[in-house]
Design an enzyme around this catalytic site. Structure first.
Site, PDB file in Angstrom:
ATOM      1  N   ARG A   1      20.567  22.634  20.609  1.00 65.46           N
ATOM      2  CA  ARG A   1      20.554  21.182  20.687  1.00 65.46           C
ATOM      3  C   ARG A   1      21.628  20.685  19.742  1.00 65.46           C
ATOM      4  O   ARG A   1      21.542  19.281  19.553  1.00 65.46           O
ATOM      5  CB  ARG A   1      19.108  20.843  19.841  1.00 65.46           C
ATOM      6  CG  ARG A   1      17.938  21.182  20.739  1.00 65.46           C
ATOM      7  CD  ARG A   1      16.498  20.630  20.152  1.00 65.46           C
ATOM      8  NE  ARG A   1      15.552  20.974  21.015  1.00 65.46           N
ATOM      9  CZ  ARG A   1      14.904  20.083  21.940  1.00 65.46           C
ATOM     10  NH1 ARG A   1      15.623  19.340  22.264  1.00 65.46           N
ATOM     11  NH2 ARG A   1      13.947  20.885  22.622  1.00 65.46           N
TER      12      ARG A   1
ATOM     13  N   ASP B   1      19.253  12.653  26.559  1.00 64.22           N
ATOM     14  CA  ASP B   1      20.221  12.775  25.389  1.00 64.22           C
ATOM     15  C   ASP B   1      21.467  13.664  25.702  1.00 64.22           C
ATOM     16  O   ASP B   1      22.605  13.501  25.417  1.00 64.22           O
ATOM     17  CB  ASP B   1      19.601  13.337  24.056  1.00 64.22           C
ATOM     18  CG  ASP B   1      18.726  12.257  23.582  1.00 64.22           C
ATOM     19  OD1 ASP B   1      19.144  11.188  23.393  1.00 64.22           O
ATOM     20  OD2 ASP B   1      17.607  12.478  23.011  1.00 64.22           O
TER      21      ASP B   1
ATOM     22  N   ASP C   1       9.225  16.630  30.676  1.00 66.14           N
ATOM     23  CA  ASP C   1       8.616  15.499  30.446  1.00 66.14           C
ATOM     24  C   ASP C   1       8.520  14.465  31.622  1.00 66.14           C
ATOM     25  O   ASP C   1       7.826  13.614  31.655  1.00 66.14           O
ATOM     26  CB  ASP C   1       9.208  14.776  29.289  1.00 66.14           C
ATOM     27  CG  ASP C   1       8.985  15.398  27.853  1.00 66.14           C
ATOM     28  OD1 ASP C   1       8.231  16.518  28.188  1.00 66.14           O
ATOM     29  OD2 ASP C   1       9.436  15.186  27.063  1.00 66.14           O
TER      30      ASP C   1
ATOM     31  N   GLY D   1      15.523  21.480  25.335  1.00 64.33           N
ATOM     32  CA  GLY D   1      14.391  22.314  25.575  1.00 64.33           C
ATOM     33  C   GLY D   1      14.392  22.909  26.939  1.00 64.33           C
ATOM     34  O   GLY D   1      14.952  22.521  27.897  1.00 64.33           O
TER      35      GLY D   1
ATOM     36  N   LYS E   1      17.566  17.731  33.540  1.00 58.59           N
ATOM     37  CA  LYS E   1      16.696  18.500  33.308  1.00 58.59           C
ATOM     38  C   LYS E   1      15.567  17.867  32.151  1.00 58.59           C
ATOM     39  O   LYS E   1      16.128  17.304  31.350  1.00 58.59           O
ATOM     40  CB  LYS E   1      17.241  19.781  32.608  1.00 58.59           C
ATOM     41  CG  LYS E   1      16.213  20.941  32.166  1.00 58.59           C
ATOM     42  CD  LYS E   1      16.540  21.207  30.578  1.00 58.59           C
ATOM     43  CE  LYS E   1      16.352  19.765  29.688  1.00 58.59           C
ATOM     44  NZ  LYS E   1      16.318  20.344  28.303  1.00 58.59           N
ATOM     45  N   THR E   2      14.251  17.942  32.494  1.00 60.14           N
ATOM     46  CA  THR E   2      13.257  17.890  31.584  1.00 60.14           C
ATOM     47  C   THR E   2      11.941  17.735  31.862  1.00 60.14           C
ATOM     48  O   THR E   2      11.679  17.111  33.021  1.00 60.14           O
ATOM     49  CB  THR E   2      13.277  16.290  30.699  1.00 60.14           C
ATOM     50  OG1 THR E   2      12.035  16.185  29.779  1.00 60.14           O
ATOM     51  CG2 THR E   2      13.498  15.103  31.641  1.00 60.14           C
TER      52      THR E   2
END
Length: 545
Positions: A141, A172, A201, A77, A198-199
């Site tokens: 992905r 992941d 979240d 994402g 990277k995220t």
């Protein structure tokens, strides 16, 4: 490309770099490392990339100007700042040797396997400096985990004379980067693989990764939007706003937004799991705050809900764990939706079947059907905000009939996800990502593979940041995925004994009663440092700064 006035002005922003990355660097190596858990299993799976030392860059005298071509992949994402990782990588390899070339693989890891790429030249790079999104080369992905993928990727790597791959992604994606680095090392192919954290979240962090990029920008965007809603809420004074925010595996976004905007309620999934709350317990808590505010004449309020809340309710978590195993069985593959529901019901334990049947049909069907590419429940598709508000309404109606509640309850619903993923990066993320890209280039130039680029001391001014690399194996453990144990990077959950949660817990009861909203407003790029260059409240609290 057409540009707004903001884009044109932001293109001229020069990201700030740590002193150690402003010229030639040398590597200072630390002690050998080991994985966070399951050391023997991880070591056996990654014999060529396990136990490597931590790396820190310090100012050096001589740069490595040996010619090297580099490939870069955006995976998973979107997160604000991804383009700056690429621009930092590009600027650094060109500074090391103008003949160095950077190739971007299109639409994620699948671009490597399918040989779909483009050379990233100065003209292209300059269009994307300090911009949000991943549209320079796109993302995808596709999971890199099979030998035929590694070998197919090697063909284009050899054709383009690529020395190293940089994979920009979350836990992941970086697990896949580690697997790829190990495979190429075991085969002595001479291809390096470097990851970048990277995220939005915020769950890719640990003792070495203080924050994942994009979290700063996304939480500031969400906090602005929630602040706007709070102001509307406090103006109309007739709605309860149930606001779901991203964060499937952890509640970092919800917690940071709460610290910024001071809502009446913020649910923290990790706390609910630890205290073994049921869905009804959560509903009871919200309803009690609604009733208490109504008694004071305030029939309005705001509730922040983490996207992955449903997975943290213990009874539902147990159900999902068994569902994952049931749906991983060969017999479950290629069934129609109706047959799949029947298969699930037939194969669940009595305890989990009772929980499954107790859920609203829309929720139980979502849990039993669609999975993301990693085998996870797609919790963003479960409208937890509507589920909770409807259950609160039912409970309040019962209390009203029993004379325990006098008030009016009307709900509005929001989910903030895509709104924050591609925002123009804050000064922090623009600087942080540029430094990560620069660090990745220096890891390559210094012969490293199986490392993730890191930047630490991030609550200090950018020139005092500490850049380097951490072996990806150091962050790994074994977890059950799709019915079998696999090596993965351990996710970072909200620590209930950590400073950010403690700061929130100390004031939430007051926020529940009072209307003490904060309206952060939009991200500021120009102006005084105390407005424009502030890290997240989470990071400040964690670093005690």
């Amino acid at each position: 490309m057409s540009k707004s006035a903001l884009q044109k002005a932001r293109a001229d922003y020069q990201p700030k770099l740590p002193v150690a990355l402003q010229g030639a660097v040398k590597v200072k190596e630390g002690e050998p490392t080991q994985s966070v858990d399951n050391q023997e299993e991880i070591k056996a799976l990654f014999p060529n990339t396990y136990g490597m030392p931590l790396v820190e860059f310090v100012p050096g005298d001589v740069a490595n100007n040996t010619k090297m071509n580099v490939g870069v992949i955006l995976s998973g994402g979107q997160a604000p700042g991804g383009h700056n990782v690429i621009t930092g990588l590009f600027d650094t390899i060109k500074a090391l040797n103008p003949e160095n070339r950077l190739f971007g693989f299109i639409l994620g890891p699948g671009g490597l396997v399918d040989h779909n790429y483009m050379e990233l030249t100065a003209d292209i790079i300059d269009e994307y400096r300090n911009t949000g999104g991943f549209d320079m080369i796109g993302s995808g992905r596709t999971k890199l985990e099979k030998v035929d993928q590694f070998e197919k990727g090697l063909e284009i790597i050899r054709e383009l004379d690529i020395k190293a791959l940089v994979i920009i992604g979350g836990d992941d994606s970086n697990t896949n980067a580690c697997v790829l680095a190990e495979y190429y090392a075991a085969k002595n192919y001479g291809v390096q693989v470097i990851g970048c954290p990277k995220t939005i979240d915020g769950d890719l962090k640990n003792s070495q990764i203080e924050t994942s990029f994009g979290f700063d920008t996304a939480t500031k965007v969400y906090a602005e939007l929630i602040g706007n809603i709070e102001r509307d809420c406090n103006s109309a004074r007739k709605y309860w706003h149930f606001i779901k925010v991203m964060g499937r595996s952890a509640s970092h976004i919800a917690l940071e937004c709460a610290l910024q905007v001071q809502p009446n309620i913020c649910l923290i999934s990790e706390e609910i799991e630890k205290e073994e709350k049921s869905l009804d317990d959560v509903v009871e808590y919200i309803a009690s705050v609604v009733a208490e505010r109504a008694a004071a004449g305030n029939n309005f309020g705001t509730v922040i809900i983490p996207e992955g809340l449903i997975e943290f309710i213990p009874a539902i978590k147990k159900l999902i764990a068994e569902l994952n195993d049931v749906l991983a069985q060969p017999e479950a593959q290629n069934l129609g939706r109706h047959d799949q529901i029947d298969f699930v019901k037939t194969n669940l334990s009595p305890e989990n079947l009772a929980v499954f049947n107790s859920l609203p049909t829309s929720v139980s069907r979502q849990l039993a059907l669609d999975r993301d590419p990693h085998g996870n429940v797609q919790v963003s598709l479960i409208e937890t905000e509507k589920l909770l508000s409807s259950m609160v309404a039912v409970k309040l109606e019962k209390w009203k009939k029993a004379g325990k509640y006098v008030g009016k309850f009307a709900a509005q619903h929001h989910f903030f996800g895509y709104e924050g993923r591609c925002a123009a990066p804050s000064n922090f993320d623009a600087d942080y990502c540029y430094a990560l890209g620069t660090s990745a280039a220096q890891l390559i130039a210094n012969g490293k593979t199986g490392y993730m680029a890191i930047v630490k001391n991030t609550t200090a001014p950018a020139d005092k940041w500490i850049a380097g690399g951490v072996p990806i194996t150091m962050m790994m453990n074994m977890e059950r995925r799709n019915g079998e144990m696999k090596p993965v990077i351990r996710k970072a959950l909200v620590e209930l004994d950590g400073a950010p949660f403690k700061a929130f817990a100390a004031v939430r009861d007051r926020w529940a009663k009072e209307t003490d909203y904060v309206y952060p407003g939009p991200i500021q790029y120009w102006g005084p440092t105390e407005v424009c260059d502030q890290p997240t409240k989470t990071l400040k609290l964690e670093q005690n700064s």
